[in-house]
Design a protein around this motif. Structure first.
Motif, PDB file in Angstrom:
ATOM      1  N   SER A 185       0.626  -1.165  -0.003  1.00 63.24           N
ATOM      2  CA  SER A 185      -0.097   0.122  -0.063  1.00 63.24           C
ATOM      3  C   SER A 185       0.879   1.278   0.231  1.00 63.24           C
ATOM      4  N   ALA A 186       0.937   2.015  -1.020  1.00 61.83           N
ATOM      5  CA  ALA A 186       1.490   3.233  -1.133  1.00 61.83           C
ATOM      6  C   ALA A 186       1.137   4.253  -0.002  1.00 61.83           C
ATOM      7  N   LEU A 187      -0.379   4.245   0.231  1.00 65.02           N
ATOM      8  CA  LEU A 187      -0.714   5.092   1.189  1.00 65.02           C
ATOM      9  C   LEU A 187      -0.174   5.116   2.502  1.00 65.02           C
ATOM     10  N   LEU A 188      -0.072   3.541   2.799  1.00 65.44           N
ATOM     11  CA  LEU A 188       0.569   3.286   4.300  1.00 65.44           C
ATOM     12  C   LEU A 188       1.976   3.793   4.297  1.00 65.44           C
ATOM     13  N   SER A 189       2.561   3.446   3.194  1.00 65.88           N
ATOM     14  CA  SER A 189       3.930   3.860   3.160  1.00 65.88           C
ATOM     15  C   SER A 189       4.266   5.449   3.525  1.00 65.88           C
ATOM     16  N   LEU A 190       3.411   6.059   2.795  1.00 67.21           N
ATOM     17  CA  LEU A 190       3.392   7.621   2.823  1.00 67.21           C
ATOM     18  C   LEU A 190       3.200   8.182   4.216  1.00 67.21           C
ATOM     19  N   PRO A 244      -4.056   6.014  14.602  1.00 69.35           N
ATOM     20  CA  PRO A 244      -3.838   6.531  13.194  1.00 69.35           C
ATOM     21  C   PRO A 244      -4.986   7.134  12.688  1.00 69.35           C
ATOM     22  N   SER A 245      -4.774   8.657  12.435  1.00 69.93           N
ATOM     23  CA  SER A 245      -6.005   9.412  11.718  1.00 69.93           C
ATOM     24  C   SER A 245      -5.279  10.350  10.754  1.00 69.93           C
ATOM     25  N   TRP A 246      -5.930  11.316  10.309  1.00 73.07           N
ATOM     26  CA  TRP A 246      -5.339  12.276   9.326  1.00 73.07           C
ATOM     27  C   TRP A 246      -4.544  13.356   9.802  1.00 73.07           C
TER      28      TRP A 246
END
Length: 308
Positions: A122-127, A295-297
C-alpha cells in the motif's frame, strides 16, 4: 548444437554452444552456493539484531543515552589532544556530523517505506509511515531555528583586544580584554573571528541524540515483521529490506561513536546536556506521546502500525 565462425581464410574451428553452456553452468554453481551462504548469514545476523533491537533493554535505550550525555564529558580527563578525533577537520566530522539528519532521513526513510510496502503493498500506508519521519524532521528544524534565535537574544559578541592597545604600563590585571560588539548574531560574530558569550545549546548533540532515538524506534518494527515473515502466509523479508536494516544499525553505531567523540574531545558543559535534554523531550513528545494515538489524518501512528 554448433555455431561455426570463420576468419577471412575460413580456418577458425567450430564452437560448440552446448559445451559453453555446460562450462558456464559449472562456473555459476559455486557462485550460487556462495550466494546461498551469504543470504543465510544475512538472515541469521539480521534476525539476531532484530531480536536485540526489539527486546526490553532496547526499549529503554534512552536511559543509557542520557547517561552518556551526562557523564561523557568526564572522559576528557583521559583523552589526548593529539588524537585524530581531537581534530574538528576529521573526515567523520566533515562528512557525517554536519549532515547527520540527512543521512538518517534517507536511510531510515528508505527502510520504513520498503518495510511498510513489502508488508501491505500500500503506497498510502508507506506515505503515512514516511510522514512520521517528516514530522520529526520538522521538529528538528524548528527546534534548531528556535535555539538560534534564543542564543542571538541571550548572547553577546566580544572583540579581542591586544594588550598593547591599553597603552604603556597600564595595569591590566583583572581587567577584561574584550570589547562589546552590538547588534550581531552568533553566526556573524563567529565568522568575523570574534568571541561569543552567552547561553548556548549544542545542536550537534541535539541532532545526534534525536537521530539515535528515531533509529531505535523505527528499527523496533522490524522484529515483528520478521516473525510474520516466517509464517507460511506472512509477507517476505527480502535481502534489500535486510540490507537497509543493517544500514540503519550501522548509522546508529556511527552516531553513537560521533556523540562519544564530541563529549570526550570537545566537552561543552552545559551546552551538550541542554542539547541532549531537548532531543529527549522531542522524542518523548512525539514517539511516546503524539504517535501513540490512534492513526488518523492528523496522526501517522506509531512504527509498525498497520503492517500485520
Amino acid at each position: 548444437m554448433k555455431a561455426v565462425s570463420s576468419s577471412n581464410d575460413g580456418s577458425w574451428p567450430d564452437v560448440n554452444l552446448g559445451k559453453l553452456y555446460k562450462v558456464a553452468s559449472e562456473v555459476a554453481l559455486p557462485a550460487r552456493f556462495l550466494g546461498r551462504i551469504l543470504n543465510a548469514g544475512l538472515v541469521l545476523f539480521t534476525n539476531l539484531l532484530a531480536a536485540v533491537v526489539g527486546s526490553g533493554p532496547a526499549g529503554h535505550f534512552h536511559l543509557p543515552l542520557n547517561a552518556l550525555v551526562l557523564f561523557g564529558p568526564l572522559l576528557s580527563l583521559w583523552t589526548s589532544s593529539y588524537s585524530i578525533f581531537a581534530n574538528r577537520n576529521h573526515f567523520l566530522y566533515r562528512k557525517f556530523l554536519v549532515s547527520a539528519w540527512g543521512w538518517t532521513f534517507c536511510v531510515a526513510g528508505s527502510f520504513v517505506v520498503l518495510l511498510s510496502y513489502s508488508a501491505r503493498r500500500s503506497a498510502l500506508l508507506s506515505l503515512r509511515h514516511l510522514a512520521r519521519l517528516a514530522l520529526t524532521g520538522l521538529l528538528w528544524w524548528g527546534t534548531g531555528r528556535l535555539v538560534c534565535l534564543l542564543e542571538d537574544a541571550a548572547g553577546t559578541c566580544f572583540q579581542p583586544v591586544a594588550a598593547a592597545a591599553a597603552g604603556g604600563g597600564s595595569d591590566l590585571a583583572g581587567q577584561p580584554l574584550l570589547l562589546l560588539q552590538e547588534a550581531q548574531s552568533k553566526a556573524s560574530c563567529l565568522r568575523a573571528g570574534q568571541v561569543w558569550r552567552g547561553y548556548e545549546v549544542s545542536q550537534d548533540t541535539l541532532t545526534l541524540c534525536l537521530c539515535c532515538l528515531l533509529l531505535v524506534e523505527e528499527m523496533a518494527a522490524f522484529g515483528p515483521h520478521v516473525l510474520r515473515a516466517e509464517a507460511p502466509t506472512g509477507p517476505p523479508a527480502g535481502a534489500p529490506l535486510r540490507i537497509l536494516f543493517l544500514l540503519c544499525v550501522f548509522l546508529l553505531t556511527l552516531w553513537l561513536f560521533l556523540l562519544l567523540c564530541l563529549l570526550a574531545y570537545f566537552p561543552q558543559f552545559p551546552a551538550q546536556q541542554l542539547g541532549g535534554a531537548i532531543a529527549y523531550l522531542g522524542w518523548r513528545g512525539l514517539y511516546q506521546g503524539w504517535y501513540r494515538l490512534k492513526p488518523s489524518w492528523f496522526c501517522p501512528g506509531p512504527p509498525g502500525v498497520g503492517l500485520d
